[in-house]
Design an enzyme around this catalytic site. Structure first.
Site, mmCIF file in Angstrom:
data_model
loop_
_atom_site.group_PDB
_atom_site.id
_atom_site.type_symbol
_atom_site.label_atom_id
_atom_site.label_comp_id
_atom_site.label_asym_id
_atom_site.label_seq_id
_atom_site.Cartn_x
_atom_site.Cartn_y
_atom_site.Cartn_z
ATOM 1 N N TYR A 56 0.833 -1.209 0.000
ATOM 2 C CA TYR A 56 0.000 0.000 0.000
ATOM 3 C C TYR A 56 0.867 1.258 0.000
ATOM 4 O O TYR A 56 1.810 1.400 0.788
ATOM 5 C CB TYR A 56 -0.916 0.031 1.225
ATOM 6 C CG TYR A 56 -1.672 1.325 1.355
ATOM 7 C CD1 TYR A 56 -2.797 1.576 0.572
ATOM 8 C CD2 TYR A 56 -1.245 2.323 2.230
ATOM 9 C CE1 TYR A 56 -3.478 2.783 0.659
ATOM 10 C CE2 TYR A 56 -1.921 3.524 2.336
ATOM 11 C CZ TYR A 56 -3.036 3.758 1.540
ATOM 12 O OH TYR A 56 -3.700 4.950 1.631
ATOM 13 N N GLY A 63 -5.890 5.408 -0.133
ATOM 14 C CA GLY A 63 -7.285 5.365 0.289
ATOM 15 C C GLY A 63 -8.081 4.436 -0.588
ATOM 16 O O GLY A 63 -7.642 3.313 -0.895
#
Length: 514
Positions: A56, A63
């Site tokens: 990530y 998000g």
């Protein structure tokens, strides 16, 4: 952490005292020797580990956009884009000390070696702190869940030479001064996300506010000691026996501090000497038990002090933790994804501090009313007026200021921690609003300082009205004299707003009597 010749060295946990030296005391900051190998090792691990893996914020969007894989030729643009796209703050700028505090908090986070950033990012942030320049950061924008993304983006933007600075209230483009500051010229694999992700702004504001709240609390203790001298209270309201029977929540500690403040006072009364024998007419001229705002100070301020201690533990703990996501863990041969950026702990702590600071303002307002109201205190002229009654007005109108400011504190006291509005496509479906909580707490502490300023003005007038300066304890006499240096006696009416500003500034910068 170490301190050398007006410099704080980051090499471990950062104390509140060292934080204050850098943020409010003008000390420079330097990275300690242990920081370099752990930061460099973290970066090297992430650089290798990310190959052929999905991580990530490294090779995914942010998000809700995390579902999109980012190609290798766009990885650097991704890091720049999170900074540029999130610099969307609005409203008045944060005070320079809050921004400096946020930068120091972020440097401490990165120095832990869990963020996978290049060491040059830390050096640039260190140099920016030491330059004395302050990035322009609007106060509105954070929901405190992925941390302070918006405000930190404004700081990161300035670090890249693209934002603005705040100088003496003016906004200055970074381009006009970029040659004077060592900037971060090249983002590697994670620095964009690592610079904006986490609780650094709310934590920084919170720590500055905590320092100011602790000083205000000391002024509240001094006022509470003085007012009991003015009233000629019986000394047994501080009897150790009371707090042996009920000593929890800071009450015994506050009572002990009050006894120390009042040591040597000639104003307090001995109940045994005066009240064991009733007067012949059965009527006591002096109040047998004072009003609660005088007599119950340990019971009121004890929980306040206890809460301050708990808040300090929470905020210093946050200062020395890693509020980032994901975390680089070479010892696990992994990058761990979670939610350490979430600001609930700070939000709750700031609401707790805010509520007890409202209580400090409320106590000060009630003590002020005691001094102002001649039919209540029975010993002072109305509004501690040392002039001609009816022609002069003493501190009558100053009480209006204290009363209205206390009312504002009470309204601001509602806990922000209970406000959560889902946003970010409901990815952030429960948020902390921690920065809002910290800013509201800061406003309450400032307001309460104004109320305390009026109270100390009135106390100085009361001491003069009764002529008891020489009977005060040595400590409270010093407090009285320090206030009088900033606030000359009022006999003939004059505009008092400058006096109030001077005393407020003095209280914010000095401990009582110093």
């Amino acid at each position: 952490m170490g301190t050398f010749e007006n410099q704080v060295v980051l090499d471990g946990d950062l104390s509140l005292e060292s934080f204050e030296k850098v943020v409010l005391g003008g000390y420079s900051v330097a990275l300690g020797k242990p920081v370099y190998p752990r930061v460099e090792a973290s970066y090297a691990f992430l650089e290798k580990f990310r190959q052929h893996r999905v991580i990530y914020g490294i090779n995914t969007g942010f998000g809700p956009m995390a579902q999109y894989r980012i190609s290798d030729d766009e990885l650097q643009a991704l890091q720049y884009n999170i900074i540029r796209s999130h610099a969307t703050g609005c409203g008045k700028p944060l005070e320079p000390e809050y921004v400096r505090a946020a930068m120091l908090c972020r440097l401490q986070v990165l120095s832990r070696g869990r963020s996978g950033v290049h060491i040059e990012a830390l050096k640039a942030l260190q140099d920016f702190i030491n330059s004395g320049f302050t990035p322009y950061v609007p106060r509105h924008g954070s929901v405190g869940a992925s941390g302070d993304l918006v405000q930190m983006a404004h700081i990161a933007l300035a670090l890249l030479g693209e934002g603005e600075l705040l100088s003496e209230g003016r906004r200055i483009p970074m381009a006009s001064v970029s040659g004077s500051i060592p900037l971060y010229r090249y983002i590697h694999i994670r620095e964009g996300l690592a610079m904006v992700n986490g609780t650094s702004v709310m934590c920084g504001i919170g720590l500055v506010t905590l320092l100011r709240a602790k000083r205000l609390f000391n002024w509240a203790l001094a006022a509470s000691a003085l007012i009991n001298e003015v009233a000629g209270s019986y000394s047994d309201f501080l009897s150790p026996a009371l707090f042996e029977a009920r000593g929890g929540s800071g009450q015994a500690a506050v009572a002990a501090r009050l006894r120390a403040l009042l040591e040597g006072s000639g104003c307090l009364r001995d109940r045994a000497a005066e009240l064991f024998n009733a007067p012949s007419d059965g009527h006591f001229t002096h109040k047998v038990q004072p009003y609660y705002s005088l007599r119950c100070v340990p019971q009121v301020l004890g929980p306040v002090w206890h809460t301050i201690e708990l808040v300090e533990e929470a905020l210093v703990g946050e200062l020395n933790s890693v509020s980032d996501n994901p975390l680089v863990c070479p010892e696990l041969n992994n990058v761990v994804h979670g939610g350490n950026f979430h600001g609930d702990a700070v939000s709750l702590a700031m609401d707790q501090l805010k509520m007890v600071m409202v209580r400090v303002a409320m106590l000060a307002e009630r003590q002020l009313n005691y001094l102002m109201h001649d039919r209540i205190n029975g010993i002072l002229p109305p509004f501690v007026n040392l002039g001609k009654l009816g022609v002069n007005y003493g501190l009558q109108a100053a009480q209006f200021t204290a009363t209205s400011t206390t009312a504002e504190c009470q309204t601001l006291g509602y806990p922000m921690y209970l406000h959560s509005i889902p946003n970010n496509n409901d990815n952030q479906d429960i948020v902390s609003m921690g920065t809002n909580s910290a800013l509201l707490c800061a406003q309450v502490v400032e307001n309460a300082t104004e109320v305390m300023s009026v109270l100390h003005m009135a106390l100085a007038q009361a001491v003069d009205a009764l002529g008891v300066e020489e009977r005060l304890s040595p400590t409270t006499r010093e407090v009285y004299q320090s206030v009088r240096r900033e606030f000359p006696k009022v006999v003939e009416d004059r505009a008092l707003y400058l006096d109030l500003e001077w005393i407020k500034a003095y209280m914010q910068e000095h401990e009582p009597g110093r």
